[in-house]
Motif scaffolding. Structure first.
Motif, short mmCIF file in Angstrom:
data_model
loop_
_atom_site.label_atom_id
_atom_site.label_comp_id
_atom_site.label_asym_id
_atom_site.label_seq_id
_atom_site.Cartn_x
_atom_site.Cartn_y
_atom_site.Cartn_z
N ALA A 170 -9.84 18.63 -2.52
CA ALA A 170 -10.92 17.84 -1.92
C ALA A 170 -10.81 16.37 -2.32
O ALA A 170 -11.04 15.48 -1.49
N GLY A 171 -10.43 16.11 -3.57
CA GLY A 171 -10.25 14.73 -4.00
C GLY A 171 -9.09 14.06 -3.29
O GLY A 171 -9.17 12.88 -2.89
N ASN A 172 -8.01 14.81 -3.08
CA ASN A 172 -6.86 14.26 -2.36
C ASN A 172 -7.22 13.94 -0.91
O ASN A 172 -6.83 12.89 -0.38
N MET A 173 -7.97 14.83 -0.29
CA MET A 173 -8.36 14.60 1.10
C MET A 173 -9.31 13.41 1.22
O MET A 173 -9.24 12.62 2.17
N GLU A 174 -10.21 13.28 0.24
CA GLU A 174 -11.11 12.13 0.27
C GLU A 174 -10.32 10.83 0.13
O GLU A 174 -10.58 9.85 0.86
N ASN A 175 -9.36 10.80 -0.78
CA ASN A 175 -8.53 9.60 -0.94
C ASN A 175 -7.70 9.33 0.32
O ASN A 175 -7.51 8.17 0.72
N LEU A 176 -7.20 10.40 0.92
CA LEU A 176 -6.39 10.25 2.13
C LEU A 176 -7.19 9.62 3.26
O LEU A 176 -6.73 8.68 3.92
N TYR A 177 -8.40 10.14 3.48
CA TYR A 177 -9.22 9.58 4.56
C TYR A 177 -9.74 8.20 4.21
O TYR A 177 -9.99 7.38 5.10
N GLN A 178 -9.91 7.93 2.91
CA GLN A 178 -10.27 6.56 2.52
C GLN A 178 -9.14 5.60 2.84
O GLN A 178 -9.38 4.47 3.33
N ASP A 179 -7.90 6.01 2.59
CA ASP A 179 -6.75 5.18 2.96
C ASP A 179 -6.70 4.97 4.47
O ASP A 179 -6.39 3.87 4.94
N SER A 180 -7.00 6.03 5.22
CA SER A 180 -7.00 5.91 6.67
C SER A 180 -8.04 4.91 7.14
O SER A 180 -7.78 4.07 8.02
N VAL A 181 -9.24 4.97 6.55
CA VAL A 181 -10.29 4.01 6.91
C VAL A 181 -9.85 2.59 6.56
O VAL A 181 -10.04 1.65 7.35
N ASN A 182 -9.27 2.42 5.37
CA ASN A 182 -8.82 1.09 4.96
C ASN A 182 -7.77 0.54 5.92
O ASN A 182 -7.79 -0.65 6.29
#
Length: 470
Positions: free
Chosen positions: A171-183
């Protein structure tokens, strides 16, 4: 003075409300690695304590069954008062002598009086036709089964804690992944907006970029919520407050698994608790058959007793001592087929236990095979998705450069970013599936759990120790 007191009360109430409202702010933060999570779960989770209690209860039942072979000593005391309803003694004398006796007490002829008696009896079974031995066999098999159940509970709790730990990492990896996508999409939107402001691109590029950013933000919101749920779930597993903030020290890694399938199958056949429990169920069923058949055989008991007292004795009845030593035997001659029906029922349960064992063997083998194949499948996906991530990153970079140079389209950049996010998601999922498949495989094999001295609040049994005991 009144205003001062009133102001002080207001300040106290305000401080109390502020403290209550700020409890979530001061929630505990806990750092732990995978081993810490497992050990915490082993010592705090109710499933472990239930398994330990069940084993202790079955041990007590085994002790009770064995004690049935020993001497039983009972003490009995009786006190009473009684007599005849009419004058039996006067009636007898009158019929013999023709004269009626005269009593000073009207109750003398009725024989009314007190009685006190005491007895101590010791008995021991000599032969029960297999009833006692069959009961002990059942209790012994049940105890060993519950001891294995405790071992299985530790193994399954390790899997539960490990899955919860990996789920939070995922879940933490997915949150970071989607945060990178938003950025990335925010930066791209800035570039598109800048080019639109100078009239280089059309409004449709801005709108399309804004929609893509909004979609990515929705995915980030869902990922953040999934992380919070996974964190609360792991807190429950390890026995901490559900609002505890967890800081995990590990990350999803790929560690090669060297054993082949045949090794895993052989290991499971020797160590899987369910297999031994199924074998013990057969032993218990055989004991039940022995108990049922004992109804056809005689029962022999030896006993000795010492008694005092009797009618007319004074309390506590310690006179008129007498003793008895003897052997008693009994045998069921006819019971309308009750015993025969019990035997047939016990034999059918034995057949069920044997078939259950056969089914358990096949189920364990299937489970091991499935988990092993799942492990190898996830392993292959790790290598392929890792390559896909590298290519997707390069493609996204090229699309950005081409768009800035005016030779590429906005759609190329957005598609490349979506492909990059998908490739990273596939890679993270492959790592997660590999690690969870590995713990699932070890669980299906019956790999024992190492419990630290601090965490081991009970004596953790092993299969070889328990099956060799007794």
């Amino acid at each position: 003075m009144f205003n001062y007191k009133k102001s002080r009360k207001v300040l106290v109430l305000t401080a109390a409300v502020s403290l209550l409202c700020s409890q979530s702010v001061f929630a505990e933060t806990l750092e732990l690695d995978l081993d810490d999570a497992v050990q915490r779960a082993l010592t705090t989770n109710p499933a472990i304590k239930i398994a330990v209690s069940e084993k202790k209860g079955s041990r007590a039942e085994l002790n009770a069954a064995r004690a049935g072979r020993g001497i039983t000593i009972s003490v009995d005391h009786q006190s009473g008062r009684g007599g005849y309803a009419d004058d039996q003694y006067s009636r007898a004398l009158t019929s013999i002598s023709g004269t009626t006796p005269v009593y000073t007490d009207k109750n003398d002829g009725k024989g009314i009086g007190n009685s006190h008696s005491n007895a101590i009896t010791a008995s021991i079974p000599i032969y029960t036709g297999g009833q006692l031995s069959g009961t002990i066999d059942q209790a012994k098999a049940n105890y060993k089964s519950y001891a294995l159940g405790e071992t299985k509970a530790y193994i399954e709790m390790k899997k539960t804690a490990t899955d919860g730990y990996f789920s939070l990492l995922q879940a933490g990896n997915m949150e970071n992944l989607y945060q990178d996508s938003v950025n990335q999409l925010e930066e791209h939107l800035k570039n598109v907006q800048a080019q639109y402001d100078v009239g280089v691109v059309a409004k449709v590029d801005v709108l399309r970029s804004e929609v893509s950013l909004a979609n990515a933000q929705q995915q980030l919101i869902q990922a953040t919520n999934n992380y919070d749920v996974a964190e609360a779930s792991l807190n429950k597993i390890i026995g901490t407050s559900l609002d505890t903030t967890l800081k995990l020290k590990d990350s999803l890694q790929y560690t090669p698994y060297e054993n082949d399938m045949q090794y895993c199958l052989d290991y499971a056949s020797m160590n899987r608790a369910e297999l031994e429990q199924s074998r013990l169920a057969i032993d218990a069923a055989k004991g039940a058959v022995k108990v049922a058949k004992s109804g056809f055989l005689p029962k022999v008991n030896a006993s000795a007793s010492e008694a005092w007292g009797g009618r007319g004795s004074n309390w506590p009845g310690d006179d008129k001592e007498n003793w008895t030593v003897g052997i008693s035997a009994s045998m069921n001659i006819f019971d309308s087929g009750v015993t025969l029906s019990k035997v047939h029922a016990a034999e059918e349960k034995l057949l069920q236990a044997e078939e259950t064992y056969r089914d358990t063997v096949n189920s364990v083998e299937l489970e091991v095979r499935s988990n092993y194949l799942g492990l190898r499948e996830a392993e292959k996906r790790i290598s392929t998705t890792q390559v896909a991530v590298a290519k997707a990153e390069e493609d996204f970079h090229i699309a950005q450069v081409r768009y800035m140079a005016g030779v590429g389209t906005n759609l190329d950049v957005i598609d490349a970013q979506v492909a990059l996010t998908e490739a990273k998601t596939n890679f993270v999922n492959a790592l997660y599936d590999y690690n969870t498949s590995k713990i699932a495989l070890e669980t299906s094999m019956g790999v024992p759990v190492a419990v630290t001295a601090a965490a081991n609040t009970t004596n953790l049994p092993t299969m070889s120790t328990e099956t060799a005991a007794e």
